[in-house]
Design a protein around this motif. Structure first.
Motif, PDB file in Angstrom:
ATOM      1  N   LEU A   1     -19.307 -16.341  -0.988  1.00  0.00           N
ATOM      2  CA  LEU A   1     -19.071 -16.953   0.390  1.00  0.00           C
ATOM      3  C   LEU A   1     -20.583 -17.991   0.274  1.00  0.00           C
ATOM      4  O   LEU A   1     -20.641 -18.848   0.593  1.00  0.00           O
ATOM      5  CB  LEU A   1     -19.481 -15.307   1.776  1.00  0.00           C
TER       6      LEU A   1
ATOM      7  N   ASP B   1      -3.858 -18.984   4.348  1.00  0.00           N
ATOM      8  CA  ASP B   1      -4.225 -20.049   3.376  1.00  0.00           C
ATOM      9  C   ASP B   1      -5.563 -19.863   3.830  1.00  0.00           C
ATOM     10  O   ASP B   1      -6.627 -20.768   2.955  1.00  0.00           O
ATOM     11  CB  ASP B   1      -3.738 -21.408   3.705  1.00  0.00           C
ATOM     12  N   ILE B   2      -6.022 -18.534   3.944  1.00  0.00           N
ATOM     13  CA  ILE B   2      -7.566 -17.923   3.462  1.00  0.00           C
ATOM     14  C   ILE B   2      -7.607 -17.033   2.259  1.00  0.00           C
ATOM     15  O   ILE B   2      -6.621 -16.423   2.679  1.00  0.00           O
ATOM     16  CB  ILE B   2      -8.145 -17.778   4.922  1.00  0.00           C
ATOM     17  N   ALA B   3      -8.015 -16.994   1.447  1.00  0.00           N
ATOM     18  CA  ALA B   3      -9.038 -16.337   0.513  1.00  0.00           C
ATOM     19  C   ALA B   3      -9.144 -14.973   0.974  1.00  0.00           C
ATOM     20  O   ALA B   3     -10.461 -15.326   1.173  1.00  0.00           O
ATOM     21  CB  ALA B   3      -9.193 -16.912  -0.976  1.00  0.00           C
ATOM     22  N   VAL B   4      -8.756 -14.154   1.125  1.00  0.00           N
ATOM     23  CA  VAL B   4      -9.277 -13.213   1.983  1.00  0.00           C
ATOM     24  C   VAL B   4      -9.403 -11.849   1.133  1.00  0.00           C
ATOM     25  O   VAL B   4      -8.328 -11.757   0.849  1.00  0.00           O
ATOM     26  CB  VAL B   4      -8.633 -12.633   3.102  1.00  0.00           C
ATOM     27  N   VAL B   5     -10.424 -11.032   0.547  1.00  0.00           N
ATOM     28  CA  VAL B   5     -10.715  -9.782  -0.199  1.00  0.00           C
ATOM     29  C   VAL B   5     -11.353  -8.668   0.145  1.00  0.00           C
ATOM     30  O   VAL B   5     -11.777  -8.835   1.216  1.00  0.00           O
ATOM     31  CB  VAL B   5     -11.484 -10.652  -1.123  1.00  0.00           C
TER      32      VAL B   5
ATOM     33  N   SER C   1     -17.289 -10.725   6.359  1.00  0.00           N
ATOM     34  CA  SER C   1     -17.638 -12.430   6.408  1.00  0.00           C
ATOM     35  C   SER C   1     -17.433 -13.772   6.209  1.00  0.00           C
ATOM     36  O   SER C   1     -15.289 -13.149   4.880  1.00  0.00           O
ATOM     37  CB  SER C   1     -19.250 -12.321   5.613  1.00  0.00           C
ATOM     38  N   ASP C   2     -16.647 -15.466   6.978  1.00  0.00           N
ATOM     39  CA  ASP C   2     -16.511 -16.254   6.028  1.00  0.00           C
ATOM     40  C   ASP C   2     -17.392 -17.214   5.279  1.00  0.00           C
ATOM     41  O   ASP C   2     -18.851 -17.195   5.967  1.00  0.00           O
ATOM     42  CB  ASP C   2     -15.493 -16.499   7.232  1.00  0.00           C
ATOM     43  N   ASN C   3     -17.078 -18.368   4.652  1.00  0.00           N
ATOM     44  CA  ASN C   3     -17.266 -19.357   4.999  1.00  0.00           C
ATOM     45  C   ASN C   3     -17.366 -20.512   5.704  1.00  0.00           C
ATOM     46  O   ASN C   3     -17.194 -21.691   5.270  1.00  0.00           O
ATOM     47  CB  ASN C   3     -16.963 -19.756   2.767  1.00  0.00           C
TER      48      ASN C   3
ATOM     49  N   THR D   1      -3.891 -14.374   4.218  1.00  0.00           N
ATOM     50  CA  THR D   1      -4.137 -14.388   2.924  1.00  0.00           C
ATOM     51  C   THR D   1      -2.674 -15.235   2.813  1.00  0.00           C
ATOM     52  O   THR D   1      -2.295 -17.050   2.620  1.00  0.00           O
ATOM     53  CB  THR D   1      -3.919 -13.872   1.716  1.00  0.00           C
TER      54      THR D   1
ATOM     55  N   ALA E   1     -13.169 -24.165  -3.808  1.00  0.00           N
ATOM     56  CA  ALA E   1     -12.847 -23.291  -2.636  1.00  0.00           C
ATOM     57  C   ALA E   1     -13.713 -23.211  -1.481  1.00  0.00           C
ATOM     58  O   ALA E   1     -13.385 -22.843  -0.573  1.00  0.00           O
ATOM     59  CB  ALA E   1     -13.972 -21.699  -3.434  1.00  0.00           C
TER      60      ALA E   1
ATOM     61  N   THR F   1     -12.406 -21.494   4.551  1.00  0.00           N
ATOM     62  CA  THR F   1     -11.509 -20.955   2.917  1.00  0.00           C
ATOM     63  C   THR F   1     -11.898 -19.884   2.329  1.00  0.00           C
ATOM     64  O   THR F   1     -10.567 -19.129   1.965  1.00  0.00           O
ATOM     65  CB  THR F   1     -11.389 -22.248   2.419  1.00  0.00           C
ATOM     66  N   MET F   2     -13.052 -18.735   2.578  1.00  0.00           N
ATOM     67  CA  MET F   2     -12.738 -17.963   1.537  1.00  0.00           C
ATOM     68  C   MET F   2     -13.027 -16.702   2.796  1.00  0.00           C
ATOM     69  O   MET F   2     -13.959 -16.324   3.330  1.00  0.00           O
ATOM     70  CB  MET F   2     -13.735 -17.805   0.678  1.00  0.00           C
ATOM     71  N   ALA F   3     -13.215 -15.554   2.412  1.00  0.00           N
ATOM     72  CA  ALA F   3     -13.358 -14.417   3.924  1.00  0.00           C
ATOM     73  C   ALA F   3     -13.477 -12.629   3.136  1.00  0.00           C
ATOM     74  O   ALA F   3     -12.576 -12.405   1.637  1.00  0.00           O
ATOM     75  CB  ALA F   3     -12.568 -14.148   5.876  1.00  0.00           C
ATOM     76  N   GLN F   4     -14.186 -12.356   3.303  1.00  0.00           N
ATOM     77  CA  GLN F   4     -14.540 -10.553   2.452  1.00  0.00           C
ATOM     78  C   GLN F   4     -14.739  -9.403   3.890  1.00  0.00           C
ATOM     79  O   GLN F   4     -14.979  -9.795   4.251  1.00  0.00           O
ATOM     80  CB  GLN F   4     -15.652 -10.980   1.711  1.00  0.00           C
TER      81      GLN F   4
ATOM     82  N   LEU G   1      -9.247 -16.928  -4.282  1.00  0.00           N
ATOM     83  CA  LEU G   1      -8.552 -15.459  -4.367  1.00  0.00           C
ATOM     84  C   LEU G   1      -9.095 -14.302  -5.306  1.00  0.00           C
ATOM     85  O   LEU G   1      -9.631 -14.092  -5.733  1.00  0.00           O
ATOM     86  CB  LEU G   1      -7.143 -14.807  -3.610  1.00  0.00           C
TER      87      LEU G   1
ATOM     88  N   GLU H   1      -6.754  -3.244   3.308  1.00  0.00           N
ATOM     89  CA  GLU H   1      -6.167  -4.400   1.829  1.00  0.00           C
ATOM     90  C   GLU H   1      -5.238  -5.095   2.751  1.00  0.00           C
ATOM     91  O   GLU H   1      -5.314  -6.115   2.044  1.00  0.00           O
ATOM     92  CB  GLU H   1      -6.056  -3.471   0.318  1.00  0.00           C
TER      93      GLU H   1
ATOM     94  N   THR I   1      -5.412 -21.588  -2.829  1.00  0.00           N
ATOM     95  CA  THR I   1      -5.729 -20.139  -2.136  1.00  0.00           C
ATOM     96  C   THR I   1      -5.697 -18.662  -3.333  1.00  0.00           C
ATOM     97  O   THR I   1      -6.757 -17.979  -3.208  1.00  0.00           O
ATOM     98  CB  THR I   1      -5.173 -20.298  -0.716  1.00  0.00           C
TER      99      THR I   1
ATOM    100  N   GLN J   1       1.167  -0.917  -0.217  1.00  0.00           N
ATOM    101  CA  GLN J   1      -0.094   0.234   0.429  1.00  0.00           C
ATOM    102  C   GLN J   1       0.812   1.669  -0.289  1.00  0.00           C
ATOM    103  O   GLN J   1       0.076   2.588  -0.607  1.00  0.00           O
ATOM    104  CB  GLN J   1      -1.467   0.331   1.030  1.00  0.00           C
TER     105      GLN J   1
END
Lengths: 218, 563
Positions: free
Chosen positions: A214, B447-451, B505-507, B443, A164, B487-490, A204, B436, A200, A90
């Protein structure tokens, strides 16, 4: 030939003196001013009109990003070379956006710093190797606004959705009546199509592009 | 012969040092040179000095060559340059030339040959002296670089050691802070404190006393490393009595070097227990002393400023936590005053939160300003040393390169630690870039896809608000990687006119939501309490939605109608 006029902006005194010493040793460079905070950097830049400014990010009063923005607005021709301890993405993008010509990390060798000063003076841009690769990756990575149709086949997309959710290859195979080997091949194709190296990363990628949600249920 | 045995004696007596500080005429080697020179002179002028003709002398010595005596001068000359360097060699050479000149000019029969030979010997002597000198210099330089290398190595080692210690200390402040600020059980706070303090300061004994205002006594409530007799022997200690009593009365830290001869000592069990050096700090809450914290050792040791500061900082946090849990217990005892108490409790939780943020910021600042900068300077010193030290063997160069690499790695670690404590981009760039960064960081590490994404027209909030929003997101993601198996989070930030909503949030596998703070505390979901506290600090509202098997969403809603 006139010397390259360099200004230093760095709040750590010993560090600044060290950098000055490197630069003064070069026959074609001179340090014309030194600022210990961001505000002083903006003022001294106006007063001394240096060719190159070597700038730290974390400084009192005004940080290096804002100082860079202000200086570049008023004096677009001065080349600003960031010398910092931080390699956070950043920071890098904020500074490149603000108009910095180069970004080096403080562990850099003296000679590399000197070369970088000459390069930004000559109008080139200089990035630490580690950083350069990240800039490229960032430039290539998708933003939420650009959502082109996925290059994946329906089957591949289905497998990515299952992956996923953290389901193993073996279980995916059972769910969609394929052999684990075929699932592996499909997943390999997904990786190479998206240019990623792991599950991963692939997830992503899909999440960023909005292919995955999700709430998706297997 | 006698000189020989004398020299041997000197060597044996251990007086043989490469560079004794004695003046040159006090060195036996100077006298060896003088003797060698005298022999050379004798050989050169045997007729004049001892009345033996040269030819008969050389026949006697078994040498056929006529002018071997000139060559003999090379021996004292080269030995002189070996022992005293170029200056010694040159002096000997000039002297030798002076001695040879009379015979060369007035006595010799074959003058051209003699000239040639003398010139040759002088040149050879000079070369020898120069060569030995360069050898000496090389040797000296090598010794110097090895010595400098040794010093650098020691410095780095010391530095790394110090760094390791301080990092451990910082982690402890954080760990203790976390546990005690999230725990409302008084005894647990005290036990945790006693345990961790002893661990981090690497000491035998730790004691936690609480002040009882009603009885005016200090009660020992948690201890490590002492006997039951000792604990029994400290019953009924008055505030103002003994070392701890004094600290409780004065509110100032105290170091006791040796209790044995100290008139302030009132309890004999301290001596029986073999307790020696002690460091005692007050536990304070709102400038009121609520107890004392003692660390002690059974042998003499000193306490550094840093250690005193560290224990004082821990004392501050523990003091607030004690007050906090006391209030909580009172609250439970007097259900009628519950509402009021809850507010007070909230006030204290906020105090702890603020104190913690301040502490984190201070530590992060210190790490950046001192530690990281010093490591960069250290790398520069190594660079400078490597380019200016002159002679370095490949192993030494390799060692320096590895050293540099190691420092670089350690400073990366420290930087990461600093960012965990308080990300500097939050202060420099604001909330959105920091989210960000947080997404990418999680991530990478878990090892979790986070956006992280933003919708609407972004705007900035006060630094305090942005900090708390960031901490909520950080805590929510911590729950994601710690408990959710997602495995994913936002992280989504949505800006609407007058309102901002941040959701994480996550799954993952989700959980049963309970709403009362009480319930959350009891079920160990302290992270959620922390998030709610922070949200309340900035006047925001949190909601947690979670369904077992269907993920979790934490939402923070902030109205900014003033804008």
């Amino acid at each position: 030939m006139s010397k390259i006029r360099v200004m230093l902006a760095e709040d750590h005194t010993i560090m600044r003196e060290g950098t000055r010493e490197f630069i003064q040793r070069e026959p074609d460079m001179e340090v014309v001013a030194e600022a210990a905070d961001g505000e002083a950097a903006v003022n001294l830049a106006a007063q001394f009109k240096p060719d190159v400014i070597v700038m730290d990010i974390r400084m009192p009063k005004l940080n290096g990003i804002e100082a860079t923005t202000q200086i570049k607005q008023r004096f677009p021709r001065v080349a600003i070379l960031i010398l910092t301890a931080y390699d956070t993405d950043q920071y890098i993008f904020a500074l490149l956006e603000a108009g910095a010509a180069g970004y080096l990390l403080k562990g850099v060798r003296a000679q590399e710093l000197i070369d970088a000063i000459r390069a930004v003076y000559a109008g080139e841009s200089v990035l630490h190797p580690v950083i350069a690769s990240r800039v490229i990756r960032r430039a290539m990575s998708p933003t939420p606004e650009t959502k082109p149709a996925p290059p994946l086949s329906d089957r591949e997309m289905e497998i990515l959705r299952l992956a996923a959710r953290g389901i193993s290859n073996k279980d995916i195979a059972e769910k969609i009546f394929l052999s684990p080997r075929t699932v592996q091949v499909h997943l390999g194709n997904v990786f190479s199509k998206l240019g990623v190296a792991s599950r991963t990363e692939a997830v992503l990628f899909g999440l960023k592009r909005g292919w995955l949600h999700l709430e998706d249920l297997p | 012969m006698t000189e020989h045995s004398e020299i041997a004696g000197i060597i044996r007596s251990g007086d043989f040092k490469p560079e004794p500080p004695a003046r040159f005429w006090k060195q036996y080697r100077f006298w060896i040179i003088v003797i060698l020179f005298a022999i050379a002179v004798l050989l050169h002028y045997p007729q004049q000095l001892i009345g033996i003709s040269q030819s008969s002398l050389f026949t006697f010595l078994g040498t056929a060559r006529f002018s071997a005596e000139r060559v003999f001068f090379l021996i004292p000359v080269s030995y002189a340059s070996f022992v005293f360097g170029l200056r010694g060699g040159a002096t000997a050479l000039v002297l030798a030339l002076a001695v040879m000149l009379p015979r060369l000019i007035w006595m010799t029969t074959a003058q051209p040959d003699a000239f040639l030979e003398t010139g040759f010997i002088i040149a050879l002597g000079l070369l020898m002296a120069l060569w030995l000198e360069s050898m000496r210099r090389e040797q000296k330089r090598r010794e110097n670089s090895v010595e400098a290398l040794q010093i650098t190595r020691q410095e780095v080692q010391q530095y790394l050691q110090a760094l390791e210690n301080s990092q451990k200390a910082l982690e402890t402040v954080n760990a203790i802070g976390l546990v005690v600020s999230q725990s409302l059980d008084l005894q647990m706070v005290l036990e945790t404190t006693a345990e961790r303090v002893r661990e981090v300061m690497d000491l035998d004994v730790s004691l936690v006393f609480l002040a009882n205002k009603q009885t005016g006594e200090l009660e020992l409530r948690a201890w490590r490393g002492v006997s039951e007799e000792f604990v029994a022997g400290l019953k009924g200690l008055k505030i103002g009595e003994g070392f701890n009593g004094r600290v409780a009365a004065s509110g100032q830290p105290l170091v006791v070097a040796n209790p044995a001869g100290d008139s302030r000592l009132t309890r004999e069990v301290v001596k029986q227990e073999g307790i020696f050096t002690q460091l005692i700090v007050p536990l304070k809450s709102r400038e009121q002393v609520v107890g004392t914290l003692t660390v002690a050792e059974r042998y003499a040791r000193s306490f550094s400023e840093d250690e005193i500061d560290l224990l004082t900082a821990i004392g501050r946090q523990v003091g607030i936590a004690i007050e906090n849990s006391r209030l909580y217990q009172q609250e439970r005892a007097f259900a009628g005053e519950q509402k009021d108490m809850q507010e007070k409790l909230r006030f204290y939780l906020q105090q702890v939160t603020r104190a913690q943020e301040e502490e984190r910021k201070r530590i992060a600042q210190e790490l950046h300003d001192d530690t990281i900068q010093n490591m960069v300077l250290l790398m520069r010193q190594i660079d400078r040393f490597a380019t200016s030290a002159g002679y370095l063997t490949p192993q030494q160069s390799l060692f320096l390169e590895e050293l540099r690499q190691r420092i670089s790695t350690v400073s990366d670690e420290v930087r990461r630690f600093t960012q965990d404590l308080r990300p500097s981009i939050l202060d420099d760039l604001g909330l959105l870039p920091t989210l960000e960064w947080l997404a990418a960081d999680v991530t990478k590490n878990f090892d979790i896809a986070v956006v992280a994404s933003t919708t609407g027209e972004p705007r900035r909030f006060s630094p305090d608000t942005e900090l708390n929003l960031f901490r909520i997101a950080q805590e929510a993601l911590r729950n994601v990687w710690k408990h959710s198996h997602a495995t994913m989070a936002q992280i989504k930030v949505d800006f609407k006119p007058g309102k901002m909503t941040m959701t994480v949030s996550d799954n993952g596998r989700g959980f049963e939501v309970v709403n009362q703070v009480d319930e959350l505390t009891r079920s160990g979901k302290l992270g959620l309490v922390g998030m709610q506290e922070r949200a309340q600090l900035i006047g925001a509202k949190t909601t947690v939605k979670s369904v077992p098997g269907k993920g979790t969403t934490v939402a923070v809603e902030l109205l900014d109608l003033l804008r």
